[in-house]
Scaffold this active site. Structure first.
Site, mmCIF file in Angstrom:
data_model
loop_
_atom_site.group_PDB
_atom_site.id
_atom_site.type_symbol
_atom_site.label_atom_id
_atom_site.label_comp_id
_atom_site.label_asym_id
_atom_site.label_seq_id
_atom_site.Cartn_x
_atom_site.Cartn_y
_atom_site.Cartn_z
ATOM 1 N N CYS A 1 0.790 -1.231 0.000
ATOM 2 C CA CYS A 1 0.000 0.000 0.000
ATOM 3 C C CYS A 1 0.826 1.287 0.000
ATOM 4 C CB CYS A 1 -1.044 0.006 1.113
ATOM 5 S SG CYS A 1 -0.626 -0.923 2.563
ATOM 6 N N ARG B 1 7.399 -10.818 5.309
ATOM 7 C CA ARG B 1 7.050 -10.538 6.702
ATOM 8 C C ARG B 1 7.773 -11.536 7.578
ATOM 9 N NH1 ARG B 1 0.491 -9.649 5.978
ATOM 10 N NH2 ARG B 1 0.704 -7.968 4.468
ATOM 11 N N GLN C 1 1.030 -11.204 -3.151
ATOM 12 C CA GLN C 1 -0.389 -10.899 -2.952
ATOM 13 C C GLN C 1 -1.033 -10.516 -4.278
ATOM 14 O OE1 GLN C 1 -0.003 -7.758 0.024
ATOM 15 N NE2 GLN C 1 -1.179 -9.029 1.418
ATOM 16 N N ASP D 1 -2.895 -8.091 -4.918
ATOM 17 C CA ASP D 1 -3.237 -6.921 -4.125
ATOM 18 C C ASP D 1 -3.765 -5.806 -5.015
ATOM 19 O OD1 ASP D 1 -3.416 -5.539 -1.797
ATOM 20 O OD2 ASP D 1 -1.273 -5.147 -1.583
ATOM 21 N N HIS E 1 -5.241 -1.469 -4.576
ATOM 22 C CA HIS E 1 -5.685 -0.353 -3.743
ATOM 23 C C HIS E 1 -6.532 0.564 -4.595
ATOM 24 C CE1 HIS E 1 -2.252 -1.978 -1.553
ATOM 25 N NE2 HIS E 1 -3.009 -1.702 -0.501
ATOM 26 N N LYS F 1 -12.762 -4.191 8.093
ATOM 27 C CA LYS F 1 -12.591 -4.960 6.857
ATOM 28 C C LYS F 1 -13.625 -6.075 6.742
ATOM 29 C CE LYS F 1 -9.206 -8.096 8.959
ATOM 30 N NZ LYS F 1 -7.904 -8.743 8.860
ATOM 31 N N HIS G 1 -8.139 -1.288 0.506
ATOM 32 C CA HIS G 1 -7.190 -2.365 0.228
ATOM 33 C C HIS G 1 -8.026 -3.587 -0.097
ATOM 34 C CE1 HIS G 1 -3.975 -0.430 2.917
ATOM 35 N NE2 HIS G 1 -5.067 0.251 3.135
#
Length: 671
Positions: free
Chosen positions: A354, A383, A401, A403, A405, A492, A538
């Site tokens: 992000c 991570r 991911q 992912d 945004h 979320k 997200h």
RNA sequence: GCUGCCGUAGCUCAGUGGUAGAGCACCCCCUUGGUAAGGGGGAGGUCGUAAGUUCAAUCCUUACCGGCAGCACCA
């Protein structure tokens, strides 16, 4: 609700209560009559086979006095509802057995869980599976003794004194935690007794012998890692032995589809010591992984802009985003390795995409006309997961991911969430997850940023959206709430899907974020020429693609549908006479975009069939002299022993059609 | 990270205080066989790493690394 045992000592006589039986019959009984008395009154055999009762659907001890009008049902041992009682009683039997074999062991709690029960013990020397046979033997003795379960209500003082004298300090803590308006219930089984809210069956013998201790493990007292570690013994119990056997068999089946095992057997990926929690993808695994990404890219077309942000960025950026403060312990950081290097700044390896996407959004002035801007990235993030959390592909330290945004106005937020929802559900369906999808709203956690007003607003929007999603699906999509499980920057949705053997996996997520745009000072120019802060959403569909791949491996047990299978076809020859023809077949298959390989080895066809079947190749095309002469193939599908001889073109044509990914098939069908 | 268990050939596993074995896989030879293992031979291991105990350690002890189960964690 008054405690049913509370008035046991003084049955009143004047009042009557009306009880409704399952057949609809309604009868009056004196107040405080027990279930057992009623059952006896109906028939001694009923009383004998009844282990508990259900009052208005709630399980209760058969010996409880009944104080209200109610619907009453007698629960036999074979009743599905008795299973939790059998297991709970088995937990008590386990605790008694352990305390009798290992004096000085303290008891704590022993609840029923999804597939059995456990009991947590405190003892300096932990138990091992070698202790199981002795404990099980003692449990069988206790069951055979068949003492009745009897309930007593103690005063708080009496309970504390008794357990205090016994040195049961965990029970004392439990007693203190019982609210003042609730009574302290003690269940006795012979001499042994336990603090317990019940209910239990009428006697210990009803537990039966279809139980088994499964494993030992450590568990923190009250689930808090600051508390002492207890030894937990897991067990399971069923009404009948064949049910236990079936359950054990099912566990075996689940082990067979373990993605770590299949990953090795199917040559998909491996891990090694030097890279804990990071995947070495082999060619076939990478093919599967890339098939998934290619599919996702097609699904994003026209709606999202795919971008790519740097793998590592100066730590100051992560300080701004808040991650350095919140998650530093779980981040990797890198520096130049040379001793003489001038630049010794710390760069954080991205744990999320992000902040990078915000930088891309901020680059150049954005107008309200540009919104919503949807930035997608198949970004690799790292991570530092706790070592004990690592688990094959399902929990790794480096993952990709799917992912995205979305930067939008507040007005667009609900619409964007709905759009994301449509996409997520459609993607899941394409991967074979259509039923039993649950969406949970995770609300504000204790540790969070932002004002309460902001949270009220964000949660309000999501709640409305969720209700709409449920309605639109005709309530096929189940929804729920996970209180306090939101992220530190916003509430979320969590999308949970269920696999082929009934396990639930949380994959997708939609997260509202009013925080990051503010921290980074992201803005757009609205219709009045004013600077405005966008809302950021997200969103991930598969979540970690490594993990999703692992889930797919387990869901399909390695037996992938054709469009996903890394190796779709193996062409195997019977004798070397057919080699040239087999090469022709391979060429034709590849021209149709099929992933095919040749097996020309000097081996018998039985051997080849066996090997490729074990490797879970979906389609075997066997060719010998006959096929070569007639331009045919003998097709054998994985899982079937039948063969179909077909003309080459027809066979490859139908396979190519079958191998088209589901989203492309839809487009083809529409055209 | 915590508790417990585990680490021997590519895989699955056996074994011993005196430096190791099986099956499958692999390589070579024979076999050209029509739908789930044809036969024979061969090669392959500093027994996770490091220290300690011992005349001697793969085996005992400790630490570290990694894995497994559960717990805790999961932006």
């Amino acid at each position: 609700m008054p405690d049913p045992a509370g008035g046991a000592a003084a049955p009143s006589s004047a009042k009557t209560i009306a009880l409704t039986f399952p057949d609809g019959a309604r009868r009056d009984y004196p107040d405080n009559i027990t279930g057992l008395d009623i059952a006896k009154g109906i028939s001694p055999s009923l009383a004998k086979r009844t282990v508990a009762m259900a009052l208005d659907g709630r399980l209760a001890d058969l010996a409880d006095p009944i104080e209200h009008d109610a619907k009453i049902e007698f629960v036999s041992r074979e009743d599905p509802r008795a299973l939790e009682l059998i297991r709970h009683d088995a937990a008590h039997v386990l605790a008694e057995a352990v305390q009798s074999l290992f004096p000085g062991t303290q008891v704590t709690i022993g609840p029923v869980i999804e597939n059995g029960f456990y009991y947590d013990f405190f003892r300096n020397e932990p138990f091992t599976p070698e202790d199981f046979s002795a404990i099980e033997k003692k449990m069988r003795e206790i069951v055979a003794r068949d003492r009745p379960f009897t309930k007593e209500v103690w005063s708080r003082e009496q309970a504390k004194e008794t357990f205090g004298k016994m040195g049961e300090r965990f029970k004392l803590e439990l007693i203190d935690a019982i609210p003042a308006d609730q009574s302290i219930k003690i269940y006795k089984q012979g001499d042994w007794f336990d603090l317990c809210r019940g209910p239990h069956m009428t006697s210990v013998g009803k537990v039966g012998n279809a139980f088994k201790l499964m494993k030992v493990a450590g568990a923190y007292w009250r689930g808090d890692s600051n508390n002492p570690m207890l030894t937990r013994i897991y067990g399971t119990a069923f009404a009948k032995q064949d049910e236990l056997d079936a359950y054990l068999k099912q566990i075996e089946q689940a082990e067979k589809r373990d993605h770590r095992k299949l990953g090795r057997e199917l040559d998909l990926f491996h891990f090694q010591e030097e890279g804990p929690g990071v995947v070495f993808w082999h060619a076939k695994g990478w093919s599967l992984f890339q098939t998934i990404i290619a599919y996702m890219r097609r699904r994003l077309e026209g709606e999202y802009d795919e971008v790519n942000a740097p793998q590592m960025l100066d730590k100051s950026l992560w300080e701004t985003s808040g991650h350095w403060g919140w998650y530093r312990e779980n981040m990797f950081a890198a520096q130049s390795a040379g001793d003489e290097a001038e630049d010794k700044r710390w760069f954080a390896i991205k744990p999320m995409n992000c902040p990078g996407h915000v930088q891309i959004f901020k680059h150049g002035l954005k107008s309200y006309r540009d919104l919503p801007i949807r930035l997608a990235e198949f970004g690799m993030v790292h991570r530092y997961e706790p070592s004990g959390a690592l688990h094959g592909l399902l929990r790794v330290r480096g993952f990709t991911q799917d992912d995205a945004h979305i930067f939008c106005t507040e007005d667009q937020l609900a619409e964007e969430c709905l759009k994301i929802n449509d996409l997520i559900l459609s993607v899941y369906a394409d991967f074979g997850f259509t039923d039993d999808i649950v969406i949970k709203l995770a609300t504000r956690p204790e540790k969070r940023v932002g004002t309460d007003a902001m949270w009220d607003h964000a949660e309000g929007v999501l709640k409305t959206v969720l209700e709409r999603i449920a309605r639109q699906s005709g309530n096929r999509i189940k929804t729920g709430v996970n209180p306090g499980e939101g992220t530190f920057y916003g509430p979320k949705f969590e999308y949970v899907l269920r696999d082929a053997i009934g396990r639930d996996w949380q994959c997708g997520t939609t997260q509202v974020d009013f925080n990051l745009p503010e921290r980074f000072g992201a803005f757009y120019i609205d219709a009045h020429g004013e600077k405005k802060q966008p809302v950021m959403v997200h969103r991930a569909i598969c979540g970690s693609l490594e993990r999703f791949t692992g889930i797919l491996i387990e869901h399909h047990a390695g037996h992938f549908p054709l469009w996903l299978a890394p190796r779709q076809i193996v062409i195997a020859t019977i004798t070397s006479d057919a080699d040239d023809y087999a090469r022709e077949v391979l060429k034709a298959a590849k021209q149709l975009g099929l992933r095919a390989d040749l097996d020309l080895r000097n081996e018998k066809i039985n051997y080849k069939i066996r090997e490729h079947s074990l490797a879970k190749v979906p389609v075997l095309l066997v060719v010998g002299r006959k096929e070569a002469e007639t331009k045919a193939v003998s097709m054998r599908r994985l899982g079937s022993e039948k063969q179909t001889v077909m003309p080459l073109d027809a066979a490859l044509g139908s396979l190519a059609a079958e191998a088209v990914p589901p989203d492309v098939k839809r487009v083809q069908a529409a055209a």
